[in-house]
Design an enzyme around this catalytic site. Structure first.
Site, PDB file in Angstrom:
ATOM      1  N   HIS A  49      -1.244  34.110  10.779  1.00  0.00           N
ATOM      2  CA  HIS A  49      -1.513  34.725   9.467  1.00  0.00           C
ATOM      3  C   HIS A  49      -2.087  36.129   9.678  1.00  0.00           C
ATOM      4  O   HIS A  49      -3.104  36.494   9.100  1.00  0.00           O
ATOM      5  CB  HIS A  49      -2.482  33.857   8.656  1.00  0.00           C
ATOM      6  N   HIS A  53       2.330  38.698   6.223  1.00  0.00           N
ATOM      7  CA  HIS A  53       2.902  37.463   6.768  1.00  0.00           C
ATOM      8  C   HIS A  53       3.426  36.544   5.684  1.00  0.00           C
ATOM      9  O   HIS A  53       3.039  36.638   4.523  1.00  0.00           O
ATOM     10  CB  HIS A  53       1.861  36.728   7.625  1.00  0.00           C
ATOM     11  N   ASP A  55       3.689  32.659   4.512  1.00  0.00           N
ATOM     12  CA  ASP A  55       3.149  31.309   4.686  1.00  0.00           C
ATOM     13  C   ASP A  55       4.285  30.292   4.642  1.00  0.00           C
ATOM     14  O   ASP A  55       5.224  30.445   3.857  1.00  0.00           O
ATOM     15  CB  ASP A  55       2.198  30.964   3.525  1.00  0.00           C
ATOM     16  N   HIS A  59       1.660  24.800   5.887  1.00  0.00           N
ATOM     17  CA  HIS A  59       0.303  25.359   5.914  1.00  0.00           C
ATOM     18  C   HIS A  59      -0.571  24.700   4.849  1.00  0.00           C
ATOM     19  O   HIS A  59      -1.769  24.544   5.034  1.00  0.00           O
ATOM     20  CB  HIS A  59       0.394  26.867   5.682  1.00  0.00           C
ATOM     21  N   GLU A 173       1.729  37.432   2.037  1.00  0.00           N
ATOM     22  CA  GLU A 173       0.320  37.804   1.900  1.00  0.00           C
ATOM     23  C   GLU A 173       0.027  38.983   2.826  1.00  0.00           C
ATOM     24  O   GLU A 173       0.772  39.250   3.767  1.00  0.00           O
ATOM     25  CB  GLU A 173      -0.579  36.619   2.270  1.00  0.00           C
TER      26      GLU A 173
HETATM   27 ZN    ZN Z   1      -1.386  32.929   5.035  1.00  0.00          ZN
END
Ligand code: ZN
Length: 209
Positions: A49, A53, A55, A59, A173
């Site tokens: 992360h 990045h 997800d 996760h 993110e």
């Molecule tokens: Zn993340």
């Protein structure tokens, strides 16, 4: 010549801030010219992360897919950047997007609430489940944000992640959007094919139309 794209990925280095307790980025040189080696070679250790990045569902869900199994379609194509003004440390609600028309299947939210990728701050904005639902109703397949998470820093229940899972949307993110005007672009932000990984760094770029 004007640059045809905007790089919305922060530089990644040992100074890149990560979630408190997460593994920072570390690059170690294993071979180098001054040591008599005939090439430069290095290895890295980092949270997946790191920086900009994507997800993966595993996760935030025990039975979710890893990043290598995910379709690349959400990470490539028409994209809309939307500026939102929500109080620091709050989730963005549908009201905060009032008057904005969703015109693309990929939405990047510029909050300016996490201004320096090298300095951690906890009071960034996140998504409300209601906003995720509203975006899903507009056929949005990917939502991106300029903060370290779509949930709040101290959230115990990852309610925005859970709502994103429910609608099988993808997440970006850690984007850098402070110079990006509202409007439509072409997004490229492909994750690496890391088997079973819960995220992957991406090189997120907005190509001007
Ligand atoms: Zn993340």
């Amino acid at each position: 010549m004007t640059q045809p794209y905007i790089d919305i990925s922060p530089e990644i280095s040992a100074s890149t801030a990560v979630f408190p307790g997460d593994a920072p980025f570390c690059r170690e040189v294993t071979q180098d010219f001054p040591r008599g080696d005939n090439l430069l070679l290095s290895k890295i250790e980092t949270t997946v992360h790191i920086g900009a990045h994507a997800d993966a569902p595993n996760h935030y869900r025990h039975d979710g897919q890893g990043i290598a199994e995910r379709s690349l379609i959400p990470y490539y194509g028409p994209c809309q950047v939307v500026h939102v003004h929500a109080p620091r440390g709050q989730r963005i609600a549908p009201e905060h997007l009032q008057g904005k028309r969703i015109t693309a299947p990929r939405i990047l939210l510029r909050t300016d609430s996490y201004p320096d990728p090298q300095r951690w701050n906890s009071d960034f904005n996140a998504l409300s489940p209601e906003l995720v639902r509203m975006l899903a109703e507009h056929n949005v397949v990917l939502v991106g944000i300029d903060t370290p998470s779509v949930d709040l820093a101290d959230a115990k229940q990852l309610i925005a992640h859970a709502e994103i899972y429910r609608h099988d949307m993808s997440i970006l993110e850690g984007l850098v959007l402070h110079d990006v005007a509202e409007g439509t672009y072409h997004l490229t932000a492909l994750p690496l094919r890391l088997r079973d990984a819960d995220a992957s760094p991406v090189r997120a770029v907005l190509w001007k139309n």
